[in-house]
Structures are given as C-alpha cells and as structure tokens.
Design a protein around this motif. Structure first.
Motif, PDB file in Angstrom:
ATOM      1  N   PRO A  73       0.796  -1.237   0.000  1.00 46.41           N
ATOM      2  CA  PRO A  73       0.000   0.000   0.000  1.00 46.41           C
ATOM      3  C   PRO A  73       0.822   1.278   0.000  1.00 46.41           C
ATOM      4  O   PRO A  73       0.411   2.280  -0.584  1.00 46.41           O
ATOM      5  N   ALA A  74       1.998   1.272   0.643  1.00 46.06           N
ATOM      6  CA  ALA A  74       2.812   2.493   0.693  1.00 46.06           C
ATOM      7  C   ALA A  74       3.231   2.953  -0.696  1.00 46.06           C
ATOM      8  O   ALA A  74       3.402   4.154  -0.934  1.00 46.06           O
ATOM      9  N   VAL A 195       9.719   5.483  -0.090  1.00 47.34           N
ATOM     10  CA  VAL A 195       9.881   4.403   0.884  1.00 47.34           C
ATOM     11  C   VAL A 195      11.098   3.543   0.567  1.00 47.34           C
ATOM     12  O   VAL A 195      11.789   3.076   1.477  1.00 47.34           O
ATOM     13  N   ARG A 196      11.390   3.352  -0.709  1.00 41.42           N
ATOM     14  CA  ARG A 196      12.631   2.623  -1.048  1.00 41.42           C
ATOM     15  C   ARG A 196      13.852   3.377  -0.532  1.00 41.42           C
ATOM     16  O   ARG A 196      14.784   2.791   0.021  1.00 41.42           O
ATOM     17  N   GLY A 197      13.854   4.704  -0.730  1.00 36.82           N
ATOM     18  CA  GLY A 197      15.001   5.498  -0.302  1.00 36.82           C
ATOM     19  C   GLY A 197      15.162   5.526   1.198  1.00 36.82           C
ATOM     20  O   GLY A 197      16.286   5.409   1.719  1.00 36.82           O
ATOM     21  N   VAL A 198      14.049   5.676   1.929  1.00 36.39           N
ATOM     22  CA  VAL A 198      14.133   5.678   3.389  1.00 36.39           C
ATOM     23  C   VAL A 198      14.583   4.312   3.899  1.00 36.39           C
ATOM     24  O   VAL A 198      15.425   4.217   4.804  1.00 36.39           O
ATOM     25  N   ALA A 199      14.047   3.248   3.320  1.00 36.65           N
ATOM     26  CA  ALA A 199      14.445   1.903   3.741  1.00 36.65           C
ATOM     27  C   ALA A 199      15.944   1.690   3.545  1.00 36.65           C
ATOM     28  O   ALA A 199      16.632   1.149   4.423  1.00 36.65           O
ATOM     29  N   GLY A 354      -5.214  -0.209  -4.347  1.00 43.43           N
ATOM     30  CA  GLY A 354      -4.505  -0.082  -3.078  1.00 43.43           C
ATOM     31  C   GLY A 354      -5.479  -0.083  -1.917  1.00 43.43           C
ATOM     32  O   GLY A 354      -6.618   0.379  -2.034  1.00 43.43           O
ATOM     33  N   ARG A 355      -5.039  -0.618  -0.778  1.00 41.97           N
ATOM     34  CA  ARG A 355      -5.892  -0.769   0.400  1.00 41.97           C
ATOM     35  C   ARG A 355      -5.907   0.494   1.262  1.00 41.97           C
ATOM     36  O   ARG A 355      -4.870   1.094   1.506  1.00 41.97           O
ATOM     37  N   LEU A 356      -7.099   0.834   1.734  1.00 42.29           N
ATOM     38  CA  LEU A 356      -7.280   1.835   2.775  1.00 42.29           C
ATOM     39  C   LEU A 356      -7.915   1.143   3.975  1.00 42.29           C
ATOM     40  O   LEU A 356      -8.631   0.164   3.824  1.00 42.29           O
ATOM     41  N   CYS A 357      -7.673   1.667   5.157  1.00 45.28           N
ATOM     42  CA  CYS A 357      -8.367   1.191   6.348  1.00 45.28           C
ATOM     43  C   CYS A 357      -8.961   2.396   7.060  1.00 45.28           C
ATOM     44  O   CYS A 357      -8.248   3.371   7.335  1.00 45.28           O
ATOM     45  N   LEU A 358     -10.256   2.334   7.327  1.00 47.13           N
ATOM     46  CA  LEU A 358     -10.954   3.431   7.976  1.00 47.13           C
ATOM     47  C   LEU A 358     -11.702   2.925   9.202  1.00 47.13           C
ATOM     48  O   LEU A 358     -12.064   1.745   9.279  1.00 47.13           O
ATOM     49  N   SER A 359     -11.942   3.818  10.127  1.00 43.12           N
ATOM     50  CA  SER A 359     -12.833   3.525  11.248  1.00 43.12           C
ATOM     51  C   SER A 359     -14.057   4.420  11.132  1.00 43.12           C
ATOM     52  O   SER A 359     -13.992   5.512  10.558  1.00 43.12           O
ATOM     53  N   VAL A 378      -4.430   2.033  11.204  1.00 40.51           N
ATOM     54  CA  VAL A 378      -5.701   2.654  10.831  1.00 40.51           C
ATOM     55  C   VAL A 378      -5.481   4.122  10.439  1.00 40.51           C
ATOM     56  O   VAL A 378      -5.615   5.039  11.238  1.00 40.51           O
ATOM     57  N   GLN A 379      -5.151   4.326   9.165  1.00 38.86           N
ATOM     58  CA  GLN A 379      -4.753   5.653   8.690  1.00 38.86           C
ATOM     59  C   GLN A 379      -5.898   6.442   8.066  1.00 38.86           C
ATOM     60  O   GLN A 379      -5.708   7.575   7.630  1.00 38.86           O
ATOM     61  N   ASN A 380      -7.086   5.836   7.967  1.00 37.96           N
ATOM     62  CA  ASN A 380      -8.278   6.549   7.483  1.00 37.96           C
ATOM     63  C   ASN A 380      -8.073   7.224   6.132  1.00 37.96           C
ATOM     64  O   ASN A 380      -8.487   8.367   5.919  1.00 37.96           O
ATOM     65  N   GLY A 381      -7.414   6.511   5.217  1.00 44.62           N
ATOM     66  CA  GLY A 381      -7.260   6.991   3.849  1.00 44.62           C
ATOM     67  C   GLY A 381      -6.152   7.989   3.633  1.00 44.62           C
ATOM     68  O   GLY A 381      -5.995   8.498   2.529  1.00 44.62           O
ATOM     69  N   LEU A 382      -5.366   8.277   4.674  1.00 46.06           N
ATOM     70  CA  LEU A 382      -4.268   9.249   4.557  1.00 46.06           C
ATOM     71  C   LEU A 382      -2.972   8.575   4.985  1.00 46.06           C
ATOM     72  O   LEU A 382      -2.314   8.988   5.950  1.00 46.06           O
ATOM     73  N   GLY A 383      -2.600   7.521   4.252  1.00 44.47           N
ATOM     74  CA  GLY A 383      -1.489   6.688   4.673  1.00 44.47           C
ATOM     75  C   GLY A 383      -0.149   7.375   4.728  1.00 44.47           C
ATOM     76  O   GLY A 383       0.706   7.006   5.536  1.00 44.47           O
ATOM     77  N   THR A 384       0.075   8.378   3.886  1.00 45.29           N
ATOM     78  CA  THR A 384       1.386   9.027   3.887  1.00 45.29           C
ATOM     79  C   THR A 384       1.591   9.869   5.141  1.00 45.29           C
ATOM     80  O   THR A 384       2.544   9.669   5.893  1.00 45.29           O
ATOM     81  N   ALA A 385       0.673  10.792   5.401  1.00 44.21           N
ATOM     82  CA  ALA A 385       0.822  11.676   6.569  1.00 44.21           C
ATOM     83  C   ALA A 385       0.449  10.976   7.861  1.00 44.21           C
ATOM     84  O   ALA A 385       1.218  10.962   8.828  1.00 44.21           O
TER      85      ALA A 385
END
Length: 443
Positions: A73-74, A195-199, A354-359, A378-385
């Motif tokens: 997902p990232a 994410v590749r660069g940070v990893a 891509g997957r989102l997870c919401l509550s 549980v990022q509620n559709g805002l996975g980056t921030a």
C-alpha cells in the motif's frame, strides 16, 4: 496469534514499476534477536524505525516486510501528504475547528519528519516536494464544496488561494475545471521512491530490514517471538505497522473498514503531446467532492505522465480479483478522456488498486495493545501523513517518550463497532455507490 492469510494487492503498482527492479531482497532465514521488532515497512513502519533509532540510538531494530518495500500500500497511493483536514466521509473534508487545528498540527509534524528523512537520506528531489495541492471543481456542486472548504479554512486562519477557470487551465492544460482552491502545505511524493530510499537509508549495523518475510505467527513467551516462513525474531517490544492487516493479528474485530481505491498511470507523453497539453509539468489535484477523481501530472524519471485515481470498493476480505480491477480501472479511461480530450490515443501503461483502512469515527489505533506490543495502524485513507505520524508516535510510546500528539492519540476513543459483516458490506457498498453518483462531474 496465527496469521493465516495476507492481503492481496491487485496489479503491480505503477510508481514502483517506474523505478525498475530493486536490489536483491534479504529475507529472514535464521533465528535472531532485537530490541524492537517492527512489522511492516510502509510509511508507518519506516517512520517508527527512524524515530526509535533517534530516540534510542543503541536499540537493535528488526523490520519485517511481507513483500518488497514499495510493492504494498505504501507504494500504491496517489502521493499526497496532506497537512489540512481531509476527511473522506465529509462534504467539505473538514470537521470541528479545534479538532481540525489539532489534526493539522499533527499532520505537519509528520510532514516535517518525512522532509527531514528525505534530507538525512539524500533522497532524489522528486521523492518529496512540498509544493501544495489544488482542490479542483468541475461542477456547481464542486464550486459549493470549495466555497464551504474556503470558509472552513478561513475559520481556521489557514492560507489558501482561489483559482478561476483560466488559471486552472494554465496549470493543468485542461478546460474541464471551473475553479480551484490551492493550499500550500501539502507535500507531493513519489511514494515508491520515497519508501525505497528511506528503507535504504535506515539499513545499518543496528537496523535490519528483512523483505519477503511475512509474519505468520506472533506469540509472547516472556519476550515476543515473530515467526516468518524461514526464521524468527525475538524481542521485548513489537510495533505493528500494518494498517488494516491489524485484524489478521486478532485485534479490532468488526471495528475496521477495508476499502480499496484504484489508479491508472499513462504511458510517457511524447514531445508533441506535451506541447499539445500545455500546462505546468508537475501538479497535484484532489477533487472538491471526496469521492471524485484525483489527478496528478508528473515529470522527471519515467517521463511526463498523468495519473487518474477514483472509485472505492468495500472489501472486508482484503482481496480484489484481477477481473474486478480491470473492470474498475477501465472507467479511468473515461475520466481521463473527459479532462484531456487533446490527448486522444494516450494509453494507460499501469493500473492497480490499493488498500485503505478506515474507522467509523475516524480514529487511528495508536497505543499499547498488550504489554510490549504497540500499534501504528488505521490511517483513514491518509497513509502518507497519518501513517508517518502513527509510526513516530508508536516509537515514542515504545521507547518511553511522550508528546502532545501522542497524548492526543492515546486519549482517542476506540474505533466504533461495525454492523454484522453482510449488513456492513451491503451498507458500505451502497454508500460508496451513492457518493460516487452524487459526485457527478467531479468523478
């Protein structure tokens, strides 16, 4: 906890494909120990590893990633790291003023943290650019949404700029939009590159990253033991940075909504097509209606391309078939053609979901689930921030530190329970279809 199944990510992500094959993976093939295990190497997991290594430089950290960094997902989102309130279930993205101010403060902390990682690890410029974004309006309803959002931002004392149709065409090259609302605080990322660069930057003699190493079991025998197909890691502390996959570990049953969204990326535009399109070489546009179409234009590595992202489906089993993906993404061609009729003949080269997870109540799950077991989910559709925020807060909690943002997260209520599974599926699907129908021309 037996983890019997992994989510299925439909279609190879275009962002990752543009980068070419990564270096050969290093899976976990032995029994080893660490001070902290981090499960998941997306935005949350990588932020958790970075923050933990800063707060406790002596800590030995093992990151376990089920696939390759950037494939999950990232690496599948649209690349908007948004600072302002962006509630996908609302009419104008906003909520209560004071709550939105706190959310904005937290989001900006996450963006600043990501920006510092980009500097520390010398990431390419197109991996992270704080360029702002536009809310595009293509209809009367969209204009009203933007006007409501502008009033909300004014009440928050946040800067914005209203754009007319001519300015929108000058930026996007498209005559589709009647107006826009620009806000300066969003960072645009090439998510797979980031994410590749940070990893890669995190790898050291104290931070180990094991790819193609899904956790199949997690148990506590004094310390925690994370089992993978070929090895295991033992540590006193574990951070779960797996978003909705949290339920596969046995937590938050009937409390999380699993939603997929979908994107298509064009082939590289020719010089003639670039000239025909006009507009600026890079920009990002979210729809004035939360269920409308997100559009990005990128340049640089991979050439000039346009991304279209829309449609949401509720998938409680965390899977989407290739057939369903093809059918849904075929609709992207119509959204693209409506906005860019002068690019007739430009095909899509990559399509993915891509997957989102919401509550239901829009809360994250950040905290200690059991002794020594922490969640950054549980990022509620805002996975980056929100993913970055959840990761750094979970690392603070695990290392005995605190902050105002962590206190807010720990004080949040639990996700509200969902109706029984069949009713939830019917209700969520109907709500999404109704919302997309109401979006009208914004879709």
């Amino acid at each position: 906890m037996k983890v019997r199944a992994l989510p299925k990510d439909p279609g190879p992500a275009g962002w990752d494909a543009l980068l070419g094959p990564p270096p050969k993976p290093v899976p976990l093939t032995e029994a080893t120990t660490a001070d902290i295990i981090i499960i998941g190497a997306g935005f949350a997991g990588l932020a958790a590893a970075r923050q933990a290594s800063l707060l406790d430089p002596s800590a030995r950290i093992a990151i376990l990633e089920a696939a390759r960094v950037g494939e999950g997902p990232a690496g599948r989102n649209s690349g908007f790291m948004i600072d302002l309130p962006h509630d996908l279930s609302s009419q104008d993205y906003g909520g209560q003023i004071e709550a939105d101010r706190s959310t904005t403060c937290d989001n900006r902390r996450a963006i600043d943290f990501a920006a510092q990682m980009a500097v520390d690890f010398d990431l390419p410029q197109d991996a992270f650019v704080k360029s702002g974004k536009i809310n595009g309006a293509a209809s009367e309803k969209g204009l009203k949404h933007n006007q409501d959002y502008a009033r909300h931002l004014s009440a928050m004392a946040e800067p914005f700029e209203l754009l007319d149709a001519a300015q929108m065409q000058q930026i996007t090259g498209s005559r589709y939009y009647r107006a826009g609302l620009y806000t300066p605080g969003t960072a645009m990322v090439q998510p797979a590159l980031f994410v590749r660069g940070v990893a890669g930057g995190l790898r050291s003699n104290r931070v180990s990253l094991y790819e193609n190493s899904p956790v199949t079991a997690l148990e506590k025998k004094g310390d925690w033991i994370a089992q993978t197909p070929q090895g295991q890691v033992t540590a006193p502390k574990v951070i779960l940075a797996v978003n909705g996959h949290l339920q596969s570990f046995g937590y938050m049953p009937r409390q999380l909504m699993h939603v997929f969204t979908y994107a298509s990326l064009t082939r590289a535009l020719s010089e003639t097509e670039i000239a025909e399109l006009g507009g600026e070489p890079t920009w990002g546009l979210t729809p004035s209606d939360p269920l409308g179409t997100t559009v990005r234009r990128i340049s640089g590595r991979g050439g000039h391309r346009i991304l279209i992202r829309n449609r949401f489906t509720y998938e409680p089993n965390l899977e989407v078939s290739d057939t369903a993906l093809a059918k849904i993404c075929a609709g992207h061609d119509a959204s693209f053609a409506a906005r860019f009729p002068n690019l007739k003949g430009v095909e899509m080269s990559h399509r993915w979901g891509g997957r989102l997870c919401l509550s239901l109540n829009g809360v994250q799950v950040v905290g200690e689930l059991e002794e020594g077991l922490y969640s950054a989910c549980v990022q509620n559709g805002l996975g980056t921030a929100r993913g970055t925020l959840a990761g750094l807060l979970a690392a603070e909690h695990a290392t005995g530190h605190s902050s105002e943002a962590l206190e807010r997260a720990l004080a949040a209520p639990a996700p509200r329970s969902l109706p029984p599974k069949p009713i939830a599926k019917i209700g969520a699907t109907a709500r999404l279809k109704w919302g997309e129908w109401r979006a009208g021309r914004e879709l």
